[in-house]
Design an enzyme around this catalytic site. Structure first.
Site, PDB file in Angstrom:
ATOM      1  N   ASP A  76      -5.633  -8.153 -17.461  1.00  0.00           N
ATOM      2  CA  ASP A  76      -6.764  -7.605 -16.701  1.00  0.00           C
ATOM      3  C   ASP A  76      -7.544  -6.710 -17.652  1.00  0.00           C
ATOM      4  O   ASP A  76      -7.120  -5.586 -17.949  1.00  0.00           O
ATOM      5  CB  ASP A  76      -6.258  -6.761 -15.521  1.00  0.00           C
ATOM      6  CG  ASP A  76      -6.312  -7.505 -14.205  1.00  0.00           C
ATOM      7  OD1 ASP A  76      -7.089  -8.460 -14.087  1.00  0.00           O
ATOM      8  OD2 ASP A  76      -5.566  -7.119 -13.293  1.00  0.00           O
ATOM      9  N   ARG A  84      -7.159  -2.583 -20.561  1.00  0.00           N
ATOM     10  CA  ARG A  84      -5.766  -2.294 -20.907  1.00  0.00           C
ATOM     11  C   ARG A  84      -5.589  -1.807 -22.338  1.00  0.00           C
ATOM     12  O   ARG A  84      -4.693  -1.025 -22.614  1.00  0.00           O
ATOM     13  CB  ARG A  84      -4.905  -3.543 -20.681  1.00  0.00           C
ATOM     14  CG  ARG A  84      -4.983  -4.131 -19.282  1.00  0.00           C
ATOM     15  CD  ARG A  84      -4.707  -3.129 -18.190  1.00  0.00           C
ATOM     16  NE  ARG A  84      -4.648  -3.759 -16.881  1.00  0.00           N
ATOM     17  CZ  ARG A  84      -4.703  -3.113 -15.740  1.00  0.00           C
ATOM     18  NH1 ARG A  84      -4.831  -1.806 -15.724  1.00  0.00           N
ATOM     19  NH2 ARG A  84      -4.645  -3.767 -14.591  1.00  0.00           N
ATOM     20  N   HIS A 194      -3.702  -2.316  -3.312  1.00  0.00           N
ATOM     21  CA  HIS A 194      -2.491  -1.964  -4.064  1.00  0.00           C
ATOM     22  C   HIS A 194      -1.525  -1.174  -3.180  1.00  0.00           C
ATOM     23  O   HIS A 194      -0.304  -1.284  -3.349  1.00  0.00           O
ATOM     24  CB  HIS A 194      -2.838  -1.122  -5.294  1.00  0.00           C
ATOM     25  CG  HIS A 194      -3.607  -1.861  -6.339  1.00  0.00           C
ATOM     26  ND1 HIS A 194      -4.978  -1.984  -6.303  1.00  0.00           N
ATOM     27  CD2 HIS A 194      -3.194  -2.526  -7.441  1.00  0.00           C
ATOM     28  CE1 HIS A 194      -5.377  -2.676  -7.350  1.00  0.00           C
ATOM     29  NE2 HIS A 194      -4.315  -3.032  -8.055  1.00  0.00           N
ATOM     30  N   ASP A 263      -3.624 -12.865  -6.110  1.00  0.00           N
ATOM     31  CA  ASP A 263      -3.539 -11.518  -6.667  1.00  0.00           C
ATOM     32  C   ASP A 263      -2.051 -11.158  -6.719  1.00  0.00           C
ATOM     33  O   ASP A 263      -1.190 -11.908  -6.217  1.00  0.00           O
ATOM     34  CB  ASP A 263      -4.337 -10.540  -5.810  1.00  0.00           C
ATOM     35  CG  ASP A 263      -4.824  -9.316  -6.594  1.00  0.00           C
ATOM     36  OD1 ASP A 263      -4.281  -9.067  -7.690  1.00  0.00           O
ATOM     37  OD2 ASP A 263      -5.733  -8.625  -6.118  1.00  0.00           O
TER      38      ASP A 263
END
Length: 356
Positions: A76, A84, A194, A263
């Protein structure tokens, strides 16, 4: 239990199982190697915890490929909050909202900048052995979703479409495929998938005429799509990634023919489907091609041991679809890339935006 025939079939070079997993740290442990070698594994996703510097990152991607030369290595890496790898030569990438803000002043400059961002993003990753990034975000900025926020290009779906097309072109110049997310749109739902189960209570007609417009307009030019862990109760009781209705709309009405990723199934937004094996079954049954399990080694092991093996026909189909995302052109090494004129020009554009 996986049969010997299934193991033999899945162990062939250039075969891709339907599961993407992560690795624990900066170098491979024995348990990482065991998961990478599993016949259901087709991809590895890296995170910031897997990065110390470029030399270490190259050692890690090379080690993964020694175990599975054919595996898809992903990350990602969008820009802004979601980048990242941030130092030791990696260019600081702006949030996509910066490109949307540029659009208000000059559409030509914004388009050029989006292409530059895509090229820098992809070329730097590929120089370090990474095949694929889950980008661009196609969510609209409705001003209510903190988890999306400045990851979105703009509120206007037509602006999002235009800038995403330019960014995707930049990715393609470096030999990288794209991934539109989070279908059909996460920008209107306030909750963060999340940590909770977001709900968007608008009608199908409203969503298709607004948030889903980039998917309709980009259509067959999208290489892959990631559905949202959002429930749209006026359309289906299941989150989009577990919904046959939503994925049928994507493939039929919006004319998408690429790869569908779930996801992360470890997220709270996926919990409505049951345990990790039930979540994977639901996603694959709805039409996903590959499921992600991140940040939970125990859940990864549970999935690999509990998900039935693919038939020969299913394995061939999965392999063909995932293979479409593997870069077809060789990537220059890091030093060669730094000397490339196109990269230097693109990086200069990106650095100017990111410094504002």
């Amino acid at each position: 239990m996986i049969s010997g025939k299934s193991i033999l079939l899945s162990g062939k070079r250039n075969s891709y199982g339907p599961v993407m997993l992560d690795v624990i740290g900066l170098r491979l442990l024995e348990e990482d190697i065991r998961r990478i070698r599993h016949p259901l594994t087709g991809g590895i996703i890296l995170f910031a915890r897997n990065y110390q510097n470029r030399e270490q990152l190259m050692a890690l991607t090379n080690a993964i490929r020694r175990e599975r030369p054919d595996i898809l290595i992903a990350v990602d890496h969008e820009g802004g909050r979601v980048q990242r790898f941030r130092f030791d030569g990696f260019t600081r990438l702006p949030p996509m909202r910066a490109l949307g803000d540029m659009w208000e002043g000059s559409q030509v400059a914004a388009s050029r900048a989006a292409m530059a961002v895509g090229y820098v993003l992809a070329s730097e990753l590929r120089a370090c052995g990474i095949d694929f990034s889950f980008t661009p975000v196609l969510d609209l900025d409705h001003g209510v979703s903190k988890v999306i926020g400045d990851r979105s290009f703009h509120r206007d779906p037509n602006v999002v479409t235009f800038l995403a097309k330019s960014l995707n072109y930049g990715l393609s110049l470096a030999g990288m495929a794209n991934c539109g997310k989070h279908y059909p749109g996460h920008g209107y739902a306030k909750g963060d998938s999340h940590t909770e189960i977001p709900v968007d209570d608008r009608s199908l007609e409203t969503i298709l005429s607004d948030d889903a417009v980039p998917y309709r307009e980009l259509g067959m030019s999208l290489a892959s799509v990631m559905p949202a862990h959002v429930i749209y109760p006026k359309v289906d009781a299941a989150p989009a990634g577990f919904s046959k209705k939503w994925l049928t709309i994507l493939k039929n009405e919006l004319e998408f023919d690429g790869v569908v990723f779930s996801d992360d199934l470890s997220m709270e937004g996926a919990s409505v489907a049951g345990d990790i094996v039930a979540r994977a079954r639901a996603a694959l049954g709805a039409g996903c091609d590959m499921v992600l399990v991140c940040n939970s080694p125990a859940k990864a092991d549970e999935l690999l041991s509990g998900l039935p093996p693919l038939s020969e026909e299913a394995m061939r189909e999965c392999t063909a679809r995932i293979r479409s995302l593997v870069p077809k052109m060789p990537a220059p090494d890091w030093d060669t890339l730094q000397a490339e004129k196109r990269y230097q020009r693109a990086r200069a554009i990106v650095e100017e935006i990111a410094s504002d």
